[in-house]
Design a protein around this motif. Structure first.
Motif, PDB file in Angstrom:
ATOM      1  N   UNK A 140       0.844  -1.197   0.000  1.00 51.93           N
ATOM      2  CA  UNK A 140       0.000   0.000   0.000  1.00 51.93           C
ATOM      3  C   UNK A 140       0.879   1.247   0.000  1.00 51.93           C
ATOM      4  N   UNK A 141       0.632   2.134  -0.931  1.00 53.50           N
ATOM      5  CA  UNK A 141       1.297   3.432  -0.985  1.00 53.50           C
ATOM      6  C   UNK A 141       0.267   4.460  -0.530  1.00 53.50           C
ATOM      7  N   UNK A 142       0.324   4.824   0.750  1.00 50.60           N
ATOM      8  CA  UNK A 142      -0.691   5.715   1.331  1.00 50.60           C
ATOM      9  C   UNK A 142      -0.558   7.138   0.777  1.00 50.60           C
ATOM     10  N   UNK A 143       0.663   7.539   0.460  1.00 48.39           N
ATOM     11  CA  UNK A 143       0.872   8.904  -0.019  1.00 48.39           C
ATOM     12  C   UNK A 143       0.190   9.118  -1.369  1.00 48.39           C
ATOM     13  N   UNK A 153      -1.945   6.942  -2.710  1.00 52.34           N
ATOM     14  CA  UNK A 153      -3.228   6.237  -2.710  1.00 52.34           C
ATOM     15  C   UNK A 153      -3.294   5.195  -3.825  1.00 52.34           C
ATOM     16  N   UNK A 154      -2.326   4.305  -3.771  1.00 51.48           N
ATOM     17  CA  UNK A 154      -2.266   3.210  -4.727  1.00 51.48           C
ATOM     18  C   UNK A 154      -1.877   1.920  -4.012  1.00 51.48           C
ATOM     19  N   UNK A 183       2.003  -9.234  -8.342  1.00 52.61           N
ATOM     20  CA  UNK A 183       2.494  -9.336  -9.718  1.00 52.61           C
ATOM     21  C   UNK A 183       3.012  -8.008 -10.248  1.00 52.61           C
ATOM     22  N   UNK A 184       2.987  -6.977  -9.385  1.00 53.76           N
ATOM     23  CA  UNK A 184       3.522  -5.685  -9.783  1.00 53.76           C
ATOM     24  C   UNK A 184       2.525  -4.753 -10.429  1.00 53.76           C
ATOM     25  N   UNK A 185       1.255  -5.120 -10.508  1.00 57.66           N
ATOM     26  CA  UNK A 185       0.241  -4.253 -11.111  1.00 57.66           C
ATOM     27  C   UNK A 185      -0.322  -3.304 -10.047  1.00 57.66           C
ATOM     28  N   UNK A 186      -0.660  -2.073 -10.483  1.00 56.03           N
ATOM     29  CA  UNK A 186      -1.173  -1.070  -9.544  1.00 56.03           C
ATOM     30  C   UNK A 186      -2.686  -0.940  -9.682  1.00 56.03           C
ATOM     31  N   UNK A 187      -3.296  -0.488  -8.599  1.00 53.59           N
ATOM     32  CA  UNK A 187      -4.756  -0.333  -8.568  1.00 53.59           C
ATOM     33  C   UNK A 187      -5.194   0.844  -9.415  1.00 53.59           C
ATOM     34  N   UNK A 233      -6.407  -7.265 -14.525  1.00 54.16           N
ATOM     35  CA  UNK A 233      -6.531  -8.592 -13.919  1.00 54.16           C
ATOM     36  C   UNK A 233      -6.839  -9.680 -14.950  1.00 54.16           C
ATOM     37  N   UNK A 234      -7.487  -9.307 -16.066  1.00 52.43           N
ATOM     38  CA  UNK A 234      -7.915 -10.298 -17.035  1.00 52.43           C
ATOM     39  C   UNK A 234      -6.798 -11.173 -17.564  1.00 52.43           C
ATOM     40  N   UNK A 235      -5.733 -10.596 -18.105  1.00 54.82           N
ATOM     41  CA  UNK A 235      -4.650 -11.421 -18.667  1.00 54.82           C
ATOM     42  C   UNK A 235      -3.670 -11.957 -17.628  1.00 54.82           C
TER      43      UNK A 235
END
Length: 567
Positions: free
Chosen positions: A411-414, A416-417, A422-426, A449-451
């Motif tokens: 979680x990156x609170x600063x 907000x991500x 797997x290294x993917x961000x929200x 998320x699909x692939x």
């Protein structure tokens, strides 16, 4: 009542006590007077007693009598007889050999005055204050808390019995307060046949139909009685009788009253909302007995009871017995309704410990007490570290121990991500309110998320994307830290200290019978628990003073043989 210092032990009584206990350990009351002196000064209770009127017994000494009563689980009558008959009690109270004591009803009057002036905590406050001066208790250190259920001092009633007994209690109270009014508004012979004895299922018809009819009869009688009480021609003070107010609440909670066509009144029993009915009130509001409006039905695992809940806190240490500088002593007791969860009682316990200047540095609790909010609040507000297992992650991945649990996401609170393993961000960060609490919903996109090659291990959502629900930052970090710590073996070894709280609960049940309330009402039940806590502390102190620490374990002959063979 004019506050006066307790007289010194009478010389004749003191000589007799010393002679009878020559070469033996003196009784607990004698040790308490010698070690602690005037434990409960009269002036501490002055506000509960008038300065004029007939002279009464010393309230401070009545408080000590009540504590001694709890050490032996005596009735009021037995305690009053002990004051007259026992030399050790006379010594502790400073009575002469010829003192005739008091009538046992004085103890009930004393409790009523103490509760009426909110002095329930006074005896424990005074004892702990004196022990603090002696260095036996203090702030910081370690404490532990546990709870147990308490059965009320009234009979368990089903809904039918409750309705009938509520009407009967109101009729009895009105008859005692205004017999001429009752004779003028009720058919006394007819009502007497229904309400002359207690309402009991064993004396009711066995037919379900007839029981339903009887329930409606009780309701109609209750509504008729309330109509007479609230009639403008009746005395207004009749409405203020506690039994009348209780009847009014019971009828409201269990029945509906409507007007049909033609002006006919229709009375019906309430049923559960899930059964298509009008709905019964929640358990924490529902009266369970007309004789104790504070008692409530509750359930915890396999236990179902009508009463209250007791929370006991005590000082503790993991030092070996020979290195201890003080015994474990009870620092607080809290009495709540049975429907109050443990987590709701914790902040009140900390407030009371803060009032006594006895806040611990570490507080050992079972899993029923903590929440993320309480872990943070206890640290920030009181400086207390809660040593307690927290609720584990309840996601599907955590329950099945498969896939990626919430703790695997960074979680990156600063900014907000959230970054997945797997290294993917929200893609979204949405603050919201759930069940009255601030939360944050984090979601990833379907193209992300699909692939993903491990998507099936990460989520089973129909939308094909992973979503996380987070607490605010302080709570989330506190939860993650606590979960990581409780997985450590050293933490688990240290947490074993909490188990001693169960021994304290066991001692309270065995010595003072704290499982069953002596009195009615939450306030008087709490008064009982406070005096019980003082009694247990005096028992522990007496053992400590005599160099004989209490051993709560029972060792059988077979167990001793096993130990000797092992040696």
């Amino acid at each position: 009542m004019e506050p006066q210092s307790w007289p010194e032990p009478d010389r004749v009584v003191a000589r007799a006590v010393r002679a009878k206990n020559f070469g033996r350990q003196v009784p607990l009351p004698v040790a308490v007077r010698d070690r602690l002196g005037e434990l409960f000064p009269d002036e501490e209770f002055a506000e509960a007693f008038g300065a004029t009127g007939p002279a009464g017994w010393s309230p401070g000494r009545l408080a000590l009598v009540t504590v001694f009563q709890m050490t032996e689980n005596l009735t009021d009558r037995q305690a009053a007889e002990a004051v007259r008959d026992r030399l050790s009690w006379a010594y502790a109270l400073g009575l002469e050999l010829t003192d005739t004591g008091f009538d046992f009803t004085v103890l009930s009057q004393f409790r009523t005055r103490v509760v009426g002036h909110h002095l329930e905590e006074k005896v424990l406050d005074l004892l702990l204050e004196k022990l603090t001066e002696q260095g036996l208790v203090g702030a910081g250190g370690k404490q532990r808390t546990d709870s147990t259920h308490v059965v009320s001092a009234v009979r368990d009633l089903n809904r039918l019995e409750l309705a009938g007994e509520s009407v009967r209690a109101a009729v009895e109270a009105l008859t005692a307060a205004a017999p001429h009014w009752v004779a003028g508004v009720l058919d006394v012979p007819g009502w007497s046949r229904r309400y002359d004895t207690r309402i009991d299922t064993w004396r009711m018809p066995s037919s379900a139909t007839k029981r339903d009819q009887l329930a409606l009869t009780y309701a109609r009688d209750g509504f008729a009685l309330l109509s007479a009480v609230y009639d403008p021609r009746s005395e207004p003070w009749l409405r203020e009788l506690p039994a009348v107010q209780t009847l009014r609440t019971v009828l409201l909670q269990n029945y509906t009253r409507t007007t049909a066509r033609g002006g006919r009144e229709v009375v019906a029993r309430r049923t559960k909302a899930e059964e298509g009915g009008d709905g019964l009130p929640p358990g924490h509001l529902r009266i369970a007995s007309p004789y104790d409006p504070d008692t409530r039905w509750s359930a915890k695992r396999d236990t179902f009871w009508n009463g209250f809940k007791l929370h006991v806190s005590e000082s503790c240490t993991d030092a070996p017995e020979k290195e201890r500088t003080a015994p474990n002593l009870i620092t607080n007791v809290a009495t709540t309704a049975s429907t109050v969860p443990d987590t709701k009682a914790l902040d009140g316990i900390h407030q009371q410990l803060q009032h006594r200047a006895l806040l611990p540095g570490e507080h050992y609790l079972d899993s029923g007490y903590p929440s993320a909010d309480l872990i943070v609040k206890s640290r920030q507000t009181y400086g207390i570290a809660l040593i307690t297992p927290v609720l584990l992650d309840q996601s599907r991945q955590a329950r099945e121990n498969a896939g990626f649990q919430a703790d695997a996401f960074t979680i990156d609170w600063k900014y907000q991500q959230v970054t997945c393993p797997q290294g993917q961000t929200s893609s979204s960060w949405s603050p919201c309110t759930q069940h009255g609490y601030p939360m944050i919903v984090v979601a990833f996109t379907k193209p992300t998320c699909g692939p993903c090659p491990v998507r099936e291990s990460c989520t089973t959502s129909r939308r094909g994307l992973r979503q996380l629900t987070l607490n605010p930052r302080p709570l989330t970090e506190a939860l993650r830290t606590a979960r990581a710590e409780q997985a450590d073996r050293d933490w688990q070894d240290a947490y074993a200290l909490r188990s001693g709280a169960e021994g304290t609960i066991r001692q309270a049940l065995a010595v003072t019978d704290s499982r069953r309330a002596r009195y009615r009402g939450l306030a008087k039940t709490h008064l009982e628990h406070v005096h019980s806590a003082v009694a247990l502390n005096l028992i522990r102190l007496n053992a400590w003073w005599n160099g004989k620490p209490l051993d709560r374990r029972h060792t059988s002959h077979l167990a001793r043989l096993e130990l000797s063979l092992a040696a």
